[in-house]
Scaffold this motif. Structure first.
Motif, short mmCIF file in Angstrom:
data_model
loop_
_atom_site.label_atom_id
_atom_site.label_comp_id
_atom_site.label_asym_id
_atom_site.label_seq_id
_atom_site.Cartn_x
_atom_site.Cartn_y
_atom_site.Cartn_z
N GLU A 4 0.82 -1.22 0.00
CA GLU A 4 0.00 0.00 0.00
C GLU A 4 0.85 1.26 0.00
O GLU A 4 0.45 2.29 -0.53
CB GLU A 4 -0.92 0.02 1.23
CG GLU A 4 -2.10 -0.92 1.06
CD GLU A 4 -2.96 -1.02 2.31
OE1 GLU A 4 -2.70 -0.26 3.27
OE2 GLU A 4 -3.87 -1.86 2.32
N ASP A 16 -3.80 2.14 -10.84
CA ASP A 16 -4.46 1.52 -9.70
C ASP A 16 -3.72 0.21 -9.43
O ASP A 16 -3.74 -0.70 -10.26
CB ASP A 16 -5.94 1.26 -10.06
CG ASP A 16 -6.71 0.61 -8.94
OD1 ASP A 16 -6.08 0.06 -8.01
OD2 ASP A 16 -7.95 0.63 -8.99
N SER A 71 -2.01 6.03 -2.75
CA SER A 71 -3.44 6.36 -2.86
C SER A 71 -4.15 6.23 -1.51
O SER A 71 -5.13 6.94 -1.26
CB SER A 71 -4.12 5.49 -3.91
OG SER A 71 -3.92 4.14 -3.61
N GLY A 72 -3.66 5.36 -0.63
CA GLY A 72 -4.28 5.17 0.68
C GLY A 72 -4.28 6.44 1.52
O GLY A 72 -5.06 6.56 2.47
N GLU A 73 -3.43 7.40 1.18
CA GLU A 73 -3.37 8.65 1.95
C GLU A 73 -4.56 9.56 1.65
O GLU A 73 -4.78 10.55 2.35
CB GLU A 73 -2.07 9.41 1.65
CG GLU A 73 -0.82 8.71 2.16
CD GLU A 73 -0.76 8.64 3.68
OE1 GLU A 73 -1.26 9.55 4.35
OE2 GLU A 73 -0.22 7.63 4.19
N LYS A 74 -5.27 9.21 0.53
CA LYS A 74 -6.47 9.99 0.15
C LYS A 74 -6.17 11.49 0.00
O LYS A 74 -6.92 12.34 0.46
CB LYS A 74 -7.61 9.80 1.15
CG LYS A 74 -7.96 8.35 1.43
CD LYS A 74 -9.18 7.92 0.63
CE LYS A 74 -9.60 6.49 0.86
NZ LYS A 74 -8.83 5.49 0.11
N ARG A 75 -5.05 11.81 -0.63
CA ARG A 75 -4.72 13.21 -0.92
C ARG A 75 -5.07 13.50 -2.38
O ARG A 75 -5.36 12.57 -3.15
CB ARG A 75 -3.22 13.48 -0.68
CG ARG A 75 -2.71 13.17 0.68
CD ARG A 75 -3.31 13.98 1.79
NE ARG A 75 -3.46 15.39 1.48
CZ ARG A 75 -3.75 16.32 2.40
NH1 ARG A 75 -3.90 15.98 3.67
NH2 ARG A 75 -3.91 17.58 2.06
N ARG A 76 -4.99 14.78 -2.78
CA ARG A 76 -5.36 15.13 -4.16
C ARG A 76 -4.15 15.27 -5.08
O ARG A 76 -4.29 15.66 -6.22
CB ARG A 76 -6.17 16.43 -4.15
CG ARG A 76 -7.53 16.26 -3.46
CD ARG A 76 -8.22 17.60 -3.36
NE ARG A 76 -7.44 18.51 -2.52
CZ ARG A 76 -7.59 19.83 -2.49
NH1 ARG A 76 -8.47 20.41 -3.27
NH2 ARG A 76 -6.85 20.58 -1.70
N ARG A 135 -7.00 6.73 -10.23
CA ARG A 135 -7.82 6.77 -9.02
C ARG A 135 -8.63 8.05 -8.85
O ARG A 135 -9.63 8.07 -8.16
CB ARG A 135 -6.93 6.61 -7.78
CG ARG A 135 -6.16 5.32 -7.71
CD ARG A 135 -7.07 4.22 -7.19
NE ARG A 135 -6.28 3.09 -6.76
CZ ARG A 135 -6.38 2.56 -5.55
NH1 ARG A 135 -7.19 3.05 -4.66
NH2 ARG A 135 -5.65 1.51 -5.25
N GLN A 136 -8.17 9.14 -9.45
CA GLN A 136 -8.89 10.42 -9.31
C GLN A 136 -9.01 11.13 -10.66
O GLN A 136 -8.62 12.29 -10.80
CB GLN A 136 -8.16 11.33 -8.32
CG GLN A 136 -8.14 10.77 -6.90
CD GLN A 136 -7.26 11.60 -5.99
OE1 GLN A 136 -6.11 11.87 -6.31
NE2 GLN A 136 -7.81 12.01 -4.87
N GLU A 165 -2.10 21.48 -1.66
CA GLU A 165 -1.52 20.18 -1.33
C GLU A 165 -0.02 20.30 -1.02
O GLU A 165 0.48 19.65 -0.11
CB GLU A 165 -1.75 19.19 -2.47
CG GLU A 165 -3.19 18.74 -2.60
CD GLU A 165 -3.64 17.87 -1.42
OE1 GLU A 165 -4.34 18.42 -0.54
OE2 GLU A 165 -3.31 16.68 -1.36
#
Ligand SMILES: Cc1cc2nc3c(=O)[nH]c(=O)nc-3n(C[C@H](O)[C@H](O)[C@H](O)COP(=O)(O)OP(=O)(O)OC[C@H]3O[C@@H](n4cnc5c(N)ncnc54)[C@H](O)[C@@H]3O)c2cc1C
Length: 466
Positions: A149, A163, A336-341, A371-372, A390
């Motif tokens: 991760e 991904d 991606s697990g950090e859920k940042r932009r 992912r985004q 960010e």
């Protein structure tokens, strides 16, 4: 023999250039107003900004060979040694990526339990035969959940913006699968490979290498590199070498099999014309190739169309000298697990100091990815603002940038998802039905500049040999 090369990105440019330098009649058709595709550098306000790729690793003989042929070897610029340091944003802050196994054990990149689990890799078994694993499946088996991760996700983000649950390990990181096949454990395989390389070095006769005489191949530095003037220097040299053989603003809209070859329908400055050639190379993105192939072979077109792309936005933020400290290292990546932009940022002015004038600082931020994808649709000012916020949150950059430039790539990076190798094999097999038709470019067998150059030179040599 006449060859029509469709698409003037690095892949098409290299093919047309090589064919012509081997005395073949090749014409290049590019729909946009400039050559280079994703590759291009712009000089503005004291910054050299890259629209797409930033650098290549100087470890590919084909790229060196091309640079030598274009008289560009002397203009290759290696990254500053500081760029060897890299960072990952995890558990609330940037952490340095350790450079060696002992450093890894003593580092804080992962919590202790996860670091010990990585060492347990020594006992991993092989994957069952014939399974096309995702990068995440492969990673969890070998390195454990957390290392996958954090580390594997960050590494793939830096290359594919993809991904980790969908990318195929065999298609994206073939050396890992080879190591597993040959040695079972990646750690064991890496140790044995290193030993074998050292033994091979020792066995080489004295004087072999770059200083050992004119016949020796150029020594590859292995360093992250670009050209003086940025990557546009390479595109400029190819463009100059091709001269009138490259036609910009020439969109290929149709492809038809005719006696002895192919007929292309070309739209050029509002005019429609036709061009016939014995061989056609499509070096366009997969979604364009699908459209061109559909009337000819719907099955082949459908397989090509299965290749997905991740959109990506490049956001350059520039800071006047003295307004913010020069950041350390090549840059940072955000799992991606950090859920940042932000996917990550390249410290462009630290990596290649010549790309800024007078002590300016340049960050090259990446946004979007598989992912985004929705973020890439934001308006340019919103993307610049997002990157600013960010950078402040992740890297503590509080200064106000005086420069920004946003480049959006709606079809940015091809995704070699699970099934990719089977798909490419099926495409290759289907192409056998169409003699004289070739598909290349970053959608199939490698997305890096080095891959595109190597594959392009190889295809051109095969065609020239016919
Ligand atoms: C943001 C970003 C960062 C990257 N970073 C790196 C990096 O640091 N290092 C690295 O090695 N790689 C990197 N890459 C990957 C690399 O840049 C690409 O894989 C490579 O440049 C692709 O080259 P190509 O010629 O295959 O395709 P493209 O560059 O996409 O070229 C295809 C060309 O076809 C043209 N075309 C489309 N339709 C038609 C038509 N109908 N008729 C005629 N022409 C047409 C297009 O206009 C385009 O010029 C990055 C990519 C992106 C997007």
């Amino acid at each position: 023999m006449k060859v029509a090369v469709v698409g003037g990105g690095i892949s098409g440019l290299v093919i047309a250039y090589r064919l012509r330098s081997r005395g073949r009649d090749a014409v290049l058709l590019e729909s946009s107003s400039r050559l280079g595709g994703a590759v291009g550098t712009r000089a503005r306000d004291g910054y050299l900004v890259e629209q797409g790729p930033n650098s290549f690793l100087d470890r590919e003989p084909a790229t060196r060979e091309l640079a030598a042929a274009l008289n560009l070897e002397g203009r290759i610029r290696a990254a500053d040694p500081a760029a060897k340091r890299r960072y990952v944003y995890t558990r609330g802050r940037l952490r340095s990526v350790p450079a060696s196994p002992p450093a890894f054990l003593g580092s804080d990149i992962l919590p202790l339990g996860a670091r010990l689990r990585v060492m347990g890799e020594l006992f991993t078994g092989r994957a069952p035969e014939g399974v096309d694993e995702s990068l995440a499946q492969f990673g969890r088996r070998h390195l454990g959940r957390m290392a996958t991760e954090v580390l594997l996700d960050a590494v793939q983000t830096g290359i594919y913006a993809g991904d980790v649950e969908r990318l195929s390990v065999a298609a994206t990181f073939p050396p890992l699968v080879k190591l597993e096949r040959e040695h079972r454990s990646l750690i064991l395989g890496a140790i044995r490979t290193q030993k074998a390389q050292r033994a091979q070095q020792k066995a080489l006769p004295a004087g072999t290498g770059v200083t050992g005489g004119t016949a020796a191949p150029p020594k590859l530095s292995g360093a992250l590199s670009t050209f003086e003037g940025g990557l546009q220097t390479l595109i400029g040299a190819l463009t100059a070498a091709l001269g009138d053989a490259a036609r910009v603003g020439a969109r290929v809209e149709g492809l038809e099999r005719v006696e002895g070859g192919w007929r292309l329908a070309v739209e050029e400055r509002g005019q429609r014309s036709e061009l016939t050639a014995e061989q056609v190379v499509l070096a366009v993105p997969a979604h364009v190739a699908t459209r061109l192939l559909h009337p000819l072979d719907a099955t082949l077109a459908a397989r090509v169309g299965e290749i997905e792309y991740a959109p990506i936005a490049v956001v350059h933020l520039g800071f006047d000298a003295g307004t913010t400290p020069a950041p350390d290292g090549f840059g940072f990546l955000v799992p991606s697990g950090e859920k940042r932009r932000l996917l990550g940022s390249i410290h462009a002015s630290t990596t290649f100091p010549f790309r800024v004038e007078g002590g300016r600082v340049l960050y090259t931020c990446m946004v979007g990815g598989a992912r985004q994808p929705e973020l890439v649709k934001l308006e340019e000012p919103a993307l610049a603002q997002l990157a600013r916020e960010e950078l402040k949150a992740l890297a503590g950059v509080t200064a106000t940038p005086s420069f920004s430039e946003v480049i959006r790539w709606p079809a940015g990076i091809p995704q070699y998802n699970v099934g990719h190798l089977e798909r490419v094999a099926a495409i290759d097999a289907a192409l056998q039905r169409w003699p004289g038709l070739h598909l290349t470019g970053n959608a199939f067998k490698g997305i890096g500049l080095n891959d595109c150059i190597r594959n392009g030179l190889q295809l051109a040599d095969t065609l020239a040999g016919r």
